[in-house]
Design a protein around this motif. Structure first.
Motif, PDB file in Angstrom:
ATOM      1  N   CYS A  17       0.812  -1.218   0.000  1.00 29.96           N
ATOM      2  CA  CYS A  17       0.000   0.000   0.000  1.00 29.96           C
ATOM      3  C   CYS A  17       0.844   1.266   0.000  1.00 29.96           C
ATOM      4  CB  CYS A  17      -0.922   0.022   1.220  1.00 29.96           C
ATOM      5  SG  CYS A  17      -2.195  -1.245   1.146  1.00 29.96           S
ATOM      6  N   GLY A  18       2.130   1.154   0.210  1.00 38.32           N
ATOM      7  CA  GLY A  18       2.994   2.329   0.249  1.00 38.32           C
ATOM      8  C   GLY A  18       3.055   3.006  -1.111  1.00 38.32           C
ATOM      9  N   ALA A  19       3.377   4.274  -1.091  1.00 40.48           N
ATOM     10  CA  ALA A  19       3.466   5.043  -2.334  1.00 40.48           C
ATOM     11  C   ALA A  19       4.652   4.584  -3.162  1.00 40.48           C
ATOM     12  CB  ALA A  19       3.597   6.523  -2.011  1.00 40.48           C
ATOM     13  N   ALA A  20       4.449   4.565  -4.452  1.00 43.53           N
ATOM     14  CA  ALA A  20       5.523   4.200  -5.367  1.00 43.53           C
ATOM     15  C   ALA A  20       6.572   5.307  -5.378  1.00 43.53           C
ATOM     16  CB  ALA A  20       4.958   4.020  -6.775  1.00 43.53           C
ATOM     17  N   GLU A  21       7.777   4.945  -5.696  1.00 45.22           N
ATOM     18  CA  GLU A  21       8.833   5.939  -5.840  1.00 45.22           C
ATOM     19  C   GLU A  21       8.556   6.771  -7.082  1.00 45.22           C
ATOM     20  OE1 GLU A  21      11.640   6.676  -3.969  1.00 45.22           O
ATOM     21  OE2 GLU A  21      10.619   5.427  -2.488  1.00 45.22           O
ATOM     22  N   PRO A  22       8.914   8.061  -7.053  1.00 42.37           N
ATOM     23  CA  PRO A  22       8.708   8.880  -8.253  1.00 42.37           C
ATOM     24  C   PRO A  22       9.567   8.395  -9.413  1.00 42.37           C
ATOM     25  CG  PRO A  22       9.299  10.237  -6.352  1.00 42.37           C
ATOM     26  CD  PRO A  22       9.439   8.810  -5.946  1.00 42.37           C
ATOM     27  N   ASN A  23       9.014   8.467 -10.600  1.00 44.65           N
ATOM     28  CA  ASN A  23       9.775   8.162 -11.808  1.00 44.65           C
ATOM     29  C   ASN A  23      10.693   9.344 -12.112  1.00 44.65           C
ATOM     30  OD1 ASN A  23       8.590   5.594 -12.771  1.00 44.65           O
ATOM     31  ND2 ASN A  23       6.712   6.798 -12.763  1.00 44.65           N
ATOM     32  N   PRO A  24      11.821   9.098 -12.747  1.00 48.82           N
ATOM     33  CA  PRO A  24      12.709  10.217 -13.084  1.00 48.82           C
ATOM     34  C   PRO A  24      12.112  11.075 -14.203  1.00 48.82           C
ATOM     35  CG  PRO A  24      13.606   8.147 -13.920  1.00 48.82           C
ATOM     36  CD  PRO A  24      12.383   7.805 -13.120  1.00 48.82           C
ATOM     37  N   TYR A  25      12.132  12.366 -13.997  1.00 43.10           N
ATOM     38  CA  TYR A  25      11.682  13.362 -14.974  1.00 43.10           C
ATOM     39  C   TYR A  25      12.802  14.387 -15.120  1.00 43.10           C
ATOM     40  CZ  TYR A  25       6.637  12.192 -15.066  1.00 43.10           C
ATOM     41  OH  TYR A  25       5.424  11.595 -15.254  1.00 43.10           O
ATOM     42  N   PRO A  26      12.992  14.928 -16.308  1.00 46.00           N
ATOM     43  CA  PRO A  26      13.989  15.991 -16.451  1.00 46.00           C
ATOM     44  C   PRO A  26      13.506  17.264 -15.743  1.00 46.00           C
ATOM     45  CG  PRO A  26      12.877  15.599 -18.540  1.00 46.00           C
ATOM     46  CD  PRO A  26      12.382  14.562 -17.579  1.00 46.00           C
ATOM     47  N   ALA A  27      14.435  18.071 -15.299  1.00 50.61           N
ATOM     48  CA  ALA A  27      14.092  19.310 -14.593  1.00 50.61           C
ATOM     49  C   ALA A  27      13.213  20.209 -15.444  1.00 50.61           C
ATOM     50  CB  ALA A  27      15.366  20.034 -14.173  1.00 50.61           C
ATOM     51  N   GLU A  28      13.412  20.190 -16.758  1.00 49.72           N
ATOM     52  CA  GLU A  28      12.619  21.041 -17.641  1.00 49.72           C
ATOM     53  C   GLU A  28      11.132  20.692 -17.572  1.00 49.72           C
ATOM     54  OE1 GLU A  28      15.076  18.834 -19.830  1.00 49.72           O
ATOM     55  OE2 GLU A  28      16.260  19.892 -18.342  1.00 49.72           O
ATOM     56  N   ALA A  29      10.821  19.425 -17.347  1.00 47.75           N
ATOM     57  CA  ALA A  29       9.415  19.012 -17.277  1.00 47.75           C
ATOM     58  C   ALA A  29       8.743  19.656 -16.073  1.00 47.75           C
ATOM     59  CB  ALA A  29       9.310  17.493 -17.204  1.00 47.75           C
ATOM     60  N   ARG A  30       9.420  19.660 -14.951  1.00 45.00           N
ATOM     61  CA  ARG A  30       8.838  20.286 -13.757  1.00 45.00           C
ATOM     62  C   ARG A  30       8.720  21.802 -13.956  1.00 45.00           C
ATOM     63  NH1 ARG A  30       9.302  18.626  -7.634  1.00 45.00           N
ATOM     64  NH2 ARG A  30       7.832  20.152  -6.855  1.00 45.00           N
ATOM     65  N   ARG A  53       4.722   9.762  -9.745  1.00 43.33           N
ATOM     66  CA  ARG A  53       4.628   8.422  -9.156  1.00 43.33           C
ATOM     67  C   ARG A  53       3.743   7.493  -9.984  1.00 43.33           C
ATOM     68  NH1 ARG A  53       6.719   8.433  -3.934  1.00 43.33           N
ATOM     69  NH2 ARG A  53       7.124  10.529  -3.158  1.00 43.33           N
ATOM     70  N   THR A  54       2.870   8.082 -10.811  1.00 41.82           N
ATOM     71  CA  THR A  54       1.915   7.306 -11.592  1.00 41.82           C
ATOM     72  C   THR A  54       2.365   7.061 -13.024  1.00 41.82           C
ATOM     73  OG1 THR A  54       0.141   8.286 -10.270  1.00 41.82           O
ATOM     74  CG2 THR A  54      -0.504   7.212 -12.305  1.00 41.82           C
ATOM     75  N   LEU A  55       2.977   8.081 -13.622  1.00 44.18           N
ATOM     76  CA  LEU A  55       3.353   8.012 -15.034  1.00 44.18           C
ATOM     77  C   LEU A  55       4.858   8.095 -15.211  1.00 44.18           C
ATOM     78  CD1 LEU A  55       0.829  10.727 -16.236  1.00 44.18           C
ATOM     79  CD2 LEU A  55       0.600   8.301 -16.675  1.00 44.18           C
ATOM     80  N   THR A  56       5.353   7.345 -16.167  1.00 45.49           N
ATOM     81  CA  THR A  56       6.746   7.549 -16.565  1.00 45.49           C
ATOM     82  C   THR A  56       6.792   8.877 -17.321  1.00 45.49           C
ATOM     83  OG1 THR A  56       6.497   6.482 -18.718  1.00 45.49           O
ATOM     84  CG2 THR A  56       7.132   5.054 -16.847  1.00 45.49           C
ATOM     85  N   TYR A  57       7.974   9.414 -17.502  1.00 42.69           N
ATOM     86  CA  TYR A  57       8.108  10.665 -18.232  1.00 42.69           C
ATOM     87  C   TYR A  57       7.574  10.511 -19.654  1.00 42.69           C
ATOM     88  CZ  TYR A  57      10.086  14.607 -20.681  1.00 42.69           C
ATOM     89  OH  TYR A  57      10.244  15.727 -21.463  1.00 42.69           O
ATOM     90  N   GLU A  58       7.834   9.389 -20.276  1.00 41.28           N
ATOM     91  CA  GLU A  58       7.369   9.142 -21.644  1.00 41.28           C
ATOM     92  C   GLU A  58       5.843   9.116 -21.692  1.00 41.28           C
ATOM     93  OE1 GLU A  58       9.759   7.321 -20.072  1.00 41.28           O
ATOM     94  OE2 GLU A  58      11.457   8.183 -21.166  1.00 41.28           O
ATOM     95  N   GLU A  59       5.204   8.499 -20.708  1.00 40.62           N
ATOM     96  CA  GLU A  59       3.742   8.457 -20.655  1.00 40.62           C
ATOM     97  C   GLU A  59       3.171   9.860 -20.429  1.00 40.62           C
ATOM     98  OE1 GLU A  59       2.973   4.004 -18.816  1.00 40.62           O
ATOM     99  OE2 GLU A  59       3.514   5.638 -17.453  1.00 40.62           O
ATOM    100  N   TYR A  60       3.836  10.631 -19.593  1.00 39.41           N
ATOM    101  CA  TYR A  60       3.411  12.007 -19.330  1.00 39.41           C
ATOM    102  C   TYR A  60       3.491  12.840 -20.601  1.00 39.41           C
ATOM    103  CZ  TYR A  60       3.641  16.730 -17.305  1.00 39.41           C
ATOM    104  OH  TYR A  60       3.430  18.054 -17.019  1.00 39.41           O
ATOM    105  N   GLU A  61       4.593  12.737 -21.309  1.00 36.16           N
ATOM    106  CA  GLU A  61       4.753  13.476 -22.569  1.00 36.16           C
ATOM    107  C   GLU A  61       3.702  13.050 -23.589  1.00 36.16           C
ATOM    108  OE1 GLU A  61       6.944  16.054 -23.764  1.00 36.16           O
ATOM    109  OE2 GLU A  61       6.869  16.277 -21.589  1.00 36.16           O
ATOM    110  N   ALA A  62       3.407  11.766 -23.659  1.00 38.11           N
ATOM    111  CA  ALA A  62       2.375  11.270 -24.575  1.00 38.11           C
ATOM    112  C   ALA A  62       1.002  11.814 -24.185  1.00 38.11           C
ATOM    113  CB  ALA A  62       2.364   9.746 -24.592  1.00 38.11           C
TER     114      ALA A  62
END
Length: 90
Positions: A17-30, A53-62
């Motif tokens: 039930c613990g929170a997933a670790e954040p996926n790596p995102y480039p600083a520019e995305a934030r 924590r939910t989406l990979t950077y690639e999924e977020y960009e998509a």
């Protein structure tokens, strides 16, 4: 023995039930995210945390590309934001 097995199963269930670790995102995305959602807003900070924590950077960009092209937001993005709006009623 049975109690030991049940205890182990309960511990594993709680760990899951613990929170997933954040996926790596480039600083520019934030930085880009914060240009439309200020980091001093609890809702925005929570949303960014949920997204990473939910989406990979690639999924977020998509998801962003789909929104720009079709006007349809990925349900995971909507869910991340909605959870934060409910948690941090401003």
């Amino acid at each position: 023995m049975r109690a030991r097995v049940l205890s182990l199963m309960a511990a594993l269930a709680l760990a899951a039930c613990g929170a997933a670790e954040p996926n790596p995102y480039p600083a520019e995305a934030r930085t880009h995210f914060e240009s439309s959602c200020p980091p001093d807003s609890a809702v925005c900070s929570c949303t960014w945390d949920n997204l990473t924590r939910t989406l990979t950077y690639e999924e977020y960009e998509a998801a962003l590309a789909r929104f720009r092209e079709e006007g349809l937001m990925d349900p995971r993005v909507t869910r991340a934001r909605t959870q934060c709006l409910e948690r941090h009623r401003e």
